[in-house]
Design an enzyme around this catalytic site. Structure first.
Site, PDB file in Angstrom:
ATOM      1  N   GLY A   1     -17.969  14.889  32.422  1.00 18.48           N
ATOM      2  CA  GLY A   1     -18.016  15.700  31.204  1.00 18.48           C
ATOM      3  C   GLY A   1     -19.197  16.651  31.231  1.00 18.48           C
ATOM      4  N   ALA A   2     -19.484  17.189  32.424  1.00 18.61           N
ATOM      5  CA  ALA A   2     -20.750  17.913  32.620  1.00 18.61           C
ATOM      6  C   ALA A   2     -20.605  19.428  32.567  1.00 18.61           C
ATOM      7  CB  ALA A   2     -21.376  17.486  33.948  1.00 18.61           C
TER       8      ALA A   2
ATOM      9  N   TYR B   1     -13.508   5.748  17.879  1.00 18.50           N
ATOM     10  CA  TYR B   1     -14.727   6.144  18.614  1.00 18.50           C
ATOM     11  C   TYR B   1     -15.797   5.052  18.524  1.00 18.50           C
ATOM     12  CZ  TYR B   1     -18.565   9.421  19.877  1.00 18.50           C
ATOM     13  OH  TYR B   1     -19.641  10.061  20.459  1.00 18.50           O
ATOM     14  N   ALA B   2     -15.962   4.476  17.335  1.00 14.87           N
ATOM     15  CA  ALA B   2     -16.964   3.407  17.161  1.00 14.87           C
ATOM     16  C   ALA B   2     -16.624   2.202  18.029  1.00 14.87           C
ATOM     17  CB  ALA B   2     -17.038   2.998  15.689  1.00 14.87           C
TER      18      ALA B   2
ATOM     19  N   VAL C   1     -11.035  11.738  33.830  1.00  9.32           N
ATOM     20  CA  VAL C   1     -11.610  10.430  34.161  1.00  9.32           C
ATOM     21  C   VAL C   1     -10.697   9.257  33.791  1.00  9.32           C
ATOM     22  CG1 VAL C   1     -14.024  11.209  34.089  1.00  9.32           C
ATOM     23  CG2 VAL C   1     -12.948  10.290  32.003  1.00  9.32           C
TER      24      VAL C   1
ATOM     25  N   ARG D   1     -20.343  21.111  29.906  1.00  8.02           N
ATOM     26  CA  ARG D   1     -21.067  21.622  28.730  1.00  8.02           C
ATOM     27  C   ARG D   1     -21.789  20.493  28.008  1.00  8.02           C
ATOM     28  NH1 ARG D   1     -17.298  21.156  24.144  1.00  8.02           N
ATOM     29  NH2 ARG D   1     -15.234  20.620  24.907  1.00  8.02           N
TER      30      ARG D   1
ATOM     31  N   LYS E   1     -17.382   3.120  21.657  1.00  5.16           N
ATOM     32  CA  LYS E   1     -18.819   3.198  21.954  1.00  5.16           C
ATOM     33  C   LYS E   1     -19.478   1.821  21.907  1.00  5.16           C
ATOM     34  CE  LYS E   1     -19.306   7.588  22.826  1.00  5.16           C
ATOM     35  NZ  LYS E   1     -19.392   7.974  24.246  1.00  5.16           N
TER      36      LYS E   1
HETATM   37  P1  NAP Z   1     -18.799  17.846  24.337  1.00  2.00           P
HETATM   38  O1  NAP Z   1     -19.697  19.030  24.147  1.00  2.00           O
HETATM   39  O2  NAP Z   1     -17.504  17.791  23.603  1.00  2.00           O
HETATM   40  O3  NAP Z   1     -18.559  17.645  25.909  1.00  2.00           O
HETATM   41  C1  NAP Z   1     -17.751  16.627  26.404  1.00  2.00           C
HETATM   42  C2  NAP Z   1     -17.226  17.026  27.750  1.00  2.00           C
HETATM   43  O4  NAP Z   1     -16.381  15.960  28.239  1.00  2.00           O
HETATM   44  C3  NAP Z   1     -16.372  18.287  27.709  1.00  2.00           C
HETATM   45  O5  NAP Z   1     -16.748  19.190  28.710  1.00  2.00           O
HETATM   46  C4  NAP Z   1     -14.977  17.740  27.910  1.00  2.00           C
HETATM   47  O6  NAP Z   1     -14.082  18.640  28.556  1.00  2.00           O
HETATM   48  C5  NAP Z   1     -15.238  16.560  28.801  1.00  2.00           C
HETATM   49  N1  NAP Z   1     -14.088  15.658  28.831  1.00  2.00           N
HETATM   50  C6  NAP Z   1     -13.315  15.269  27.794  1.00  2.00           C
HETATM   51  N2  NAP Z   1     -12.323  14.475  28.216  1.00  2.00           N
HETATM   52  C7  NAP Z   1     -12.473  14.341  29.555  1.00  2.00           C
HETATM   53  C8  NAP Z   1     -11.749  13.662  30.564  1.00  2.00           C
HETATM   54  N3  NAP Z   1     -10.663  12.924  30.273  1.00  2.00           N
HETATM   55  N4  NAP Z   1     -12.177  13.757  31.835  1.00  2.00           N
HETATM   56  C9  NAP Z   1     -13.262  14.496  32.147  1.00  2.00           C
HETATM   57  N5  NAP Z   1     -13.985  15.180  31.241  1.00  2.00           N
HETATM   58  C10 NAP Z   1     -13.597  15.105  29.960  1.00  2.00           C
HETATM   59  O7  NAP Z   1     -19.560  16.494  23.940  1.00  2.00           O
HETATM   60  P2  NAP Z   1     -21.121  16.114  23.909  1.00  2.00           P
HETATM   61  O8  NAP Z   1     -21.586  16.234  22.504  1.00  2.00           O
HETATM   62  O9  NAP Z   1     -21.846  16.798  24.998  1.00  2.00           O
HETATM   63  O10 NAP Z   1     -20.995  14.535  24.198  1.00  2.00           O
HETATM   64  C11 NAP Z   1     -21.202  13.976  25.483  1.00  2.00           C
HETATM   65  C12 NAP Z   1     -21.157  12.453  25.355  1.00  2.00           C
HETATM   66  O11 NAP Z   1     -22.159  12.020  24.418  1.00  2.00           O
HETATM   67  C13 NAP Z   1     -19.840  11.909  24.832  1.00  2.00           C
HETATM   68  O12 NAP Z   1     -19.537  10.681  25.455  1.00  2.00           O
HETATM   69  C14 NAP Z   1     -20.121  11.680  23.363  1.00  2.00           C
HETATM   70  O13 NAP Z   1     -19.249  10.724  22.813  1.00  2.00           O
HETATM   71  C15 NAP Z   1     -21.563  11.237  23.411  1.00  2.00           C
HETATM   72  N6  NAP Z   1     -22.283  11.415  22.149  1.00  2.00           N
HETATM   73  C16 NAP Z   1     -22.444  12.643  21.579  1.00  2.00           C
HETATM   74  C17 NAP Z   1     -23.134  12.763  20.368  1.00  2.00           C
HETATM   75  C18 NAP Z   1     -23.338  14.096  19.689  1.00  2.00           C
HETATM   76  O14 NAP Z   1     -23.900  14.106  18.569  1.00  2.00           O
HETATM   77  N7  NAP Z   1     -22.973  15.220  20.257  1.00  2.00           N
HETATM   78  C19 NAP Z   1     -23.666  11.632  19.767  1.00  2.00           C
HETATM   79  C20 NAP Z   1     -23.480  10.392  20.372  1.00  2.00           C
HETATM   80  C21 NAP Z   1     -22.789  10.293  21.575  1.00  2.00           C
HETATM   81  P3  NAP Z   1     -13.225  19.734  27.708  1.00  2.00           P
HETATM   82  O15 NAP Z   1     -14.234  20.710  27.218  1.00  2.00           O
HETATM   83  O16 NAP Z   1     -12.292  20.315  28.703  1.00  2.00           O
HETATM   84  O17 NAP Z   1     -12.549  18.974  26.616  1.00  2.00           O
END
Ligand code: NAP
Length: 255
Positions: free
Chosen positions: A15-16, A156-157, A66, A18, A160
């Site tokens: 998920g890298a 989601y909860a 994934v 962005r 996680k």
């Molecule tokens: P994000 O900006 O939505 O980025 C997530 C990335 O994961 C996107 O590039 C997405 O691709 C990719 N992805 C989704 N489904 C996938 C799959 N099946 N295989 C491979 N890649 C996939 O999210 P983020 O805020 O950076 O979050 C990153 C992680 O931190 C996540 O696990 C999230 O649950 C966790 N997190 C985030 C927050 C927050 O406040 N932002 C808080 C707690 C935990 P697409 O763009 O193509 O969909």
């Protein structure tokens, strides 16, 4: 931070393309790791790889879902061929499908479990053999403060919270091979994911950020680099006695 002998090590960040994953990938590259940038859309990974290379690092873009077993296997093989055997894995790919329980569809449930739990399982199972061979490894799983419960996020909860149990079990099983496993549980991080939540709530992202910052003891929302800094610590050589932990990175003691 480049004071550790990690130059020949390869890291995978899922998920890298962005958000948090991109920040982690850039940081690990700056710290000397060759970094495989994995995401659904391979072309979307190219920008992060270009940044890594422009800064003098080594990167590789790999498109993978994934939650797809065969695709995960071939993605890890591509990393081995392109950058070397991976001994660091950051399971970061994630999605949200928020809704109140009574409106949550089975697809919403399955999709979230598929990416977070099945995805982390498949990636870890495919990568761990390289860590065992090297007798050194670091696994970092992205949990969330939502693991403690969050309205509208039953799926989601649960995922996680599940990742926390997964992490602790990996720590127990793999510790004797020099492999640590830890989870980072971010609080509110400014990214496309939280932007999506603001949209669902019908408010602007700026309003959402401002409201969230007021509830956070340090007086600001988190940034992807806050999580990257924590991941950078966990994968260091001298973090070898930190395993099976969940580190809440939320600007305060609770969500
Ligand atoms: P994000 O900006 O939505 O980025 C997530 C990335 O994961 C996107 O590039 C997405 O691709 C990719 N992805 C989704 N489904 C996938 C799959 N099946 N295989 C491979 N890649 C996939 O999210 P983020 O805020 O950076 O979050 C990153 C992680 O931190 C996540 O696990 C999230 O649950 C966790 N997190 C985030 C927050 C927050 O406040 N932002 C808080 C707690 C935990 P697409 O763009 O193509 O969909």
């Amino acid at each position: 931070m480049t004071d550790q002998p990690s130059t020949s090590r390869t890291a995978i960040v899922t998920g890298a393309a962005r958000g948090i994953g991109a920040a982690v990938a850039r940081r690990l590259a700056a710290d000397g790791f060759a970094v495989a940038v994995l995401d659904l859309d391979e072309s979307a990974c190219a920008a992060v790889v270009s940044e890594i290379e422009a800064a003098g690092g080594r990167g590789l873009a790999v498109g993978v879902d994934v939650s797809d077993e065969a695709a995960v296997q071939s993605a890890v093989e591509r990393v081995v061929d392109g950058l070397g055997a991976p001994t660091v894995l950051v399971n970061n790919a994630g999605i949200i499908r928020d809704n109140m329980l009574f409106k949550m569809t089975t697809d919403d449930w399955d999709a979230v479990m598929g990416v977070h739990l099945r995805g982390s399982f498949l990636m870890t199972r495919a990568a761990q053999k390289h860590m065992i061979d090297a007798k050194w490894g670091r696994i970092v799983n992205l949990s969330s403060t939502s693991a403690l419960g969050n309205r509208g996020q039953a799926n989601y909860a649960a995922a996680k919270a599940g990742l926390q149990g997964f992490t602790k079990t990996l720590a127990i099983e793999l510790g004797k091979f020099g492999v640590t496993a830890n989870a980072i549980a971010p609080g509110f991080i400014a990214s496309d994911m939280t932007r999506q939540t603001a949209e669902r709530m019908g408010i602007t992202f700026e309003q959402f950020l401002e409201g969230a910052a007021k509830e956070i003891p340090v007086g600001r929302v988190g940034q992807p680099d806050d999580i990257a800094a924590t991941a950078a610590f966990l994968v260091r050589d001298d973090a070898s006695f930190v395993s099976g932990q969940v580190i809440y990175v939320a600007g305060g003691p609770k969500a």
